[in-house]
Design a protein around this motif. Structure first.
Motif, PDB file in Angstrom:
ATOM      1  N   GLY A  92     -12.110   6.249  -4.924  1.00  0.00           N
ATOM      2  CA  GLY A  92     -11.153   7.242  -4.457  1.00  0.00           C
ATOM      3  C   GLY A  92     -10.749   7.046  -2.996  1.00  0.00           C
ATOM      4  N   ILE A  93     -10.637   5.793  -2.566  1.00  0.00           N
ATOM      5  CA  ILE A  93     -10.240   5.483  -1.186  1.00  0.00           C
ATOM      6  C   ILE A  93      -8.783   5.033  -1.218  1.00  0.00           C
ATOM      7  CG2 ILE A  93     -10.741   4.100   0.869  1.00  0.00           C
ATOM      8  CD1 ILE A  93     -13.585   3.686  -0.334  1.00  0.00           C
ATOM      9  N   ASP A  94      -7.888   5.965  -0.885  1.00  0.00           N
ATOM     10  CA  ASP A  94      -6.452   5.709  -0.997  1.00  0.00           C
ATOM     11  C   ASP A  94      -5.997   4.502  -0.194  1.00  0.00           C
ATOM     12  OD1 ASP A  94      -6.188   7.855  -2.694  1.00  0.00           O
ATOM     13  OD2 ASP A  94      -5.473   9.226  -1.132  1.00  0.00           O
ATOM     14  N   GLU A  95      -6.541   4.302   1.006  1.00  0.00           N
ATOM     15  CA  GLU A  95      -6.111   3.192   1.866  1.00  0.00           C
ATOM     16  C   GLU A  95      -6.369   1.829   1.215  1.00  0.00           C
ATOM     17  OE1 GLU A  95      -7.970   5.730   2.851  1.00  0.00           O
ATOM     18  OE2 GLU A  95      -6.843   6.705   4.453  1.00  0.00           O
ATOM     19  N   LEU A  96      -7.296   1.761   0.288  1.00  0.00           N
ATOM     20  CA  LEU A  96      -7.603   0.505  -0.395  1.00  0.00           C
ATOM     21  C   LEU A  96      -6.846   0.375  -1.717  1.00  0.00           C
ATOM     22  CD1 LEU A  96     -11.474   0.325   0.139  1.00  0.00           C
ATOM     23  CD2 LEU A  96      -9.641  -0.499   1.639  1.00  0.00           C
ATOM     24  N   ALA A  97      -6.411   1.485  -2.275  1.00  0.00           N
ATOM     25  CA  ALA A  97      -5.799   1.483  -3.600  1.00  0.00           C
ATOM     26  C   ALA A  97      -4.277   1.553  -3.581  1.00  0.00           C
ATOM     27  CB  ALA A  97      -6.355   2.651  -4.425  1.00  0.00           C
ATOM     28  N   GLN A  98      -3.695   2.008  -2.481  1.00  0.00           N
ATOM     29  CA  GLN A  98      -2.242   2.120  -2.385  1.00  0.00           C
ATOM     30  C   GLN A  98      -1.653   0.842  -1.786  1.00  0.00           C
ATOM     31  OE1 GLN A  98      -1.684   5.547   0.093  1.00  0.00           O
ATOM     32  NE2 GLN A  98      -2.199   6.981  -1.539  1.00  0.00           N
ATOM     33  N   ALA A  99      -0.448   0.486  -2.209  1.00  0.00           N
ATOM     34  CA  ALA A  99       0.200  -0.741  -1.728  1.00  0.00           C
ATOM     35  C   ALA A  99       0.431  -0.710  -0.221  1.00  0.00           C
ATOM     36  CB  ALA A  99       1.527  -0.953  -2.459  1.00  0.00           C
ATOM     37  N   TYR A 100       0.904   0.428   0.280  1.00  0.00           N
ATOM     38  CA  TYR A 100       1.217   0.557   1.710  1.00  0.00           C
ATOM     39  C   TYR A 100       0.271   1.538   2.380  1.00  0.00           C
ATOM     40  CZ  TYR A 100       5.723  -1.673   0.772  1.00  0.00           C
ATOM     41  OH  TYR A 100       6.701  -2.561   0.408  1.00  0.00           O
ATOM     42  N   VAL A 101      -0.082   1.245   3.635  1.00  0.00           N
ATOM     43  CA  VAL A 101      -0.849   2.176   4.455  1.00  0.00           C
ATOM     44  C   VAL A 101      -0.037   2.381   5.734  1.00  0.00           C
ATOM     45  CG1 VAL A 101      -3.026   2.627   5.656  1.00  0.00           C
ATOM     46  CG2 VAL A 101      -3.030   1.317   3.517  1.00  0.00           C
ATOM     47  N   ILE A 102       0.310   3.629   6.014  1.00  0.00           N
ATOM     48  CA  ILE A 102       1.120   3.959   7.183  1.00  0.00           C
ATOM     49  C   ILE A 102       0.246   3.958   8.438  1.00  0.00           C
ATOM     50  CG2 ILE A 102       2.650   5.701   8.234  1.00  0.00           C
ATOM     51  CD1 ILE A 102       3.733   4.384   5.653  1.00  0.00           C
ATOM     52  N   ASP A 103       0.780   3.444   9.525  1.00  0.00           N
ATOM     53  CA  ASP A 103       0.088   3.382  10.820  1.00  0.00           C
ATOM     54  C   ASP A 103       0.201   4.724  11.527  1.00  0.00           C
ATOM     55  OD1 ASP A 103      -1.104   2.608  13.194  1.00  0.00           O
ATOM     56  OD2 ASP A 103       0.691   1.595  13.943  1.00  0.00           O
ATOM     57  N   THR A 104      -0.681   5.660  11.184  1.00  0.00           N
ATOM     58  CA  THR A 104      -0.612   7.002  11.771  1.00  0.00           C
ATOM     59  C   THR A 104      -1.198   7.063  13.180  1.00  0.00           C
ATOM     60  OG1 THR A 104      -2.705   7.583  10.704  1.00  0.00           O
ATOM     61  CG2 THR A 104      -0.674   8.156   9.527  1.00  0.00           C
ATOM     62  N   ALA A 105      -2.053   6.105  13.544  1.00  0.00           N
ATOM     63  CA  ALA A 105      -2.695   6.106  14.863  1.00  0.00           C
ATOM     64  C   ALA A 105      -1.869   5.340  15.903  1.00  0.00           C
ATOM     65  CB  ALA A 105      -4.093   5.516  14.768  1.00  0.00           C
ATOM     66  N   ASN A 106      -0.733   4.803  15.492  1.00  0.00           N
ATOM     67  CA  ASN A 106       0.133   4.021  16.379  1.00  0.00           C
ATOM     68  C   ASN A 106      -0.596   2.824  16.979  1.00  0.00           C
ATOM     69  OD1 ASN A 106       2.704   3.560  17.380  1.00  0.00           O
ATOM     70  ND2 ASN A 106       2.266   4.581  19.315  1.00  0.00           N
ATOM     71  N   ASP A 107      -1.444   2.185  16.175  1.00  0.00           N
ATOM     72  CA  ASP A 107      -2.150   0.965  16.578  1.00  0.00           C
ATOM     73  C   ASP A 107      -2.186   0.032  15.375  1.00  0.00           C
ATOM     74  OD1 ASP A 107      -3.721  -1.041  17.613  1.00  0.00           O
ATOM     75  OD2 ASP A 107      -5.246   0.303  18.418  1.00  0.00           O
ATOM     76  N   LEU A 108      -1.075  -0.643  15.164  1.00  0.00           N
ATOM     77  CA  LEU A 108      -0.893  -1.466  13.969  1.00  0.00           C
ATOM     78  C   LEU A 108      -1.925  -2.581  13.863  1.00  0.00           C
ATOM     79  CD1 LEU A 108       1.082  -1.462  11.626  1.00  0.00           C
ATOM     80  CD2 LEU A 108       2.512  -3.049  12.908  1.00  0.00           C
ATOM     81  N   GLU A 109      -2.262  -3.202  14.988  1.00  0.00           N
ATOM     82  CA  GLU A 109      -3.240  -4.289  14.946  1.00  0.00           C
ATOM     83  C   GLU A 109      -4.620  -3.780  14.544  1.00  0.00           C
ATOM     84  OE1 GLU A 109      -4.779  -8.085  17.530  1.00  0.00           O
ATOM     85  OE2 GLU A 109      -2.902  -7.114  18.082  1.00  0.00           O
ATOM     86  N   ALA A 110      -5.014  -2.632  15.061  1.00  0.00           N
ATOM     87  CA  ALA A 110      -6.306  -2.044  14.677  1.00  0.00           C
ATOM     88  C   ALA A 110      -6.325  -1.725  13.186  1.00  0.00           C
ATOM     89  CB  ALA A 110      -6.593  -0.792  15.500  1.00  0.00           C
TER      90      ALA A 110
END
Length: 106
Positions: free
Chosen positions: A48-66
């Motif tokens: 149930g970890i959406d960040e691993l199961a969804q195609a896209y993960v939005i950069d909500t922390a404004n740190d794309l490299e991290a």
């Protein structure tokens, strides 16, 4: 000295879109380099970890490299990788690869 490495593609970040795209969801990538990314997707679905199961993960922390390193690190851990490498991309962002084996070239 030269080395040979077996790799799997984790995914890529896009500065323009401000997100991460898992390799398994990118039809432009070679299928034989996506098996570990598909394992991560299954792991994410099971746990149930959406960040691993969804195609896209939005950069909500404004740190794309991290974000890219965090998700690639998860793939290294889940799939017993040896490490990771980030290749720069022309439009900003990066392509993240997981190292599966490394040996001296003969």
């Amino acid at each position: 000295m030269k080395v040979v490495a077996e790799i799997q593609i984790a995914g890529s970040t896009s500065a323009k879109a401000g997100n991460w795209l898992w390799a398994w969801a990118n039809s432009n990538l070679p299928g034989d380099l996506l098996s570990d990314a598909k394992l991560v997707r299954s792991f994410g679905e099971e746990k149930g970890i959406d960040e691993l199961a969804q195609a896209y993960v939005i950069d909500t922390a404004n740190d794309l490299e991290a974000l890219g390193w965090e998700l690639t690190g998860a793939m290294v851990r889940i799939c017993n990788g040896l490490g990771a490498y980030r290749s720069p991309r022309g439009e900003g962002g990066g392509l993240y690869l997981v190292l599966k084996s490394i040996s001296w070239a003969t």
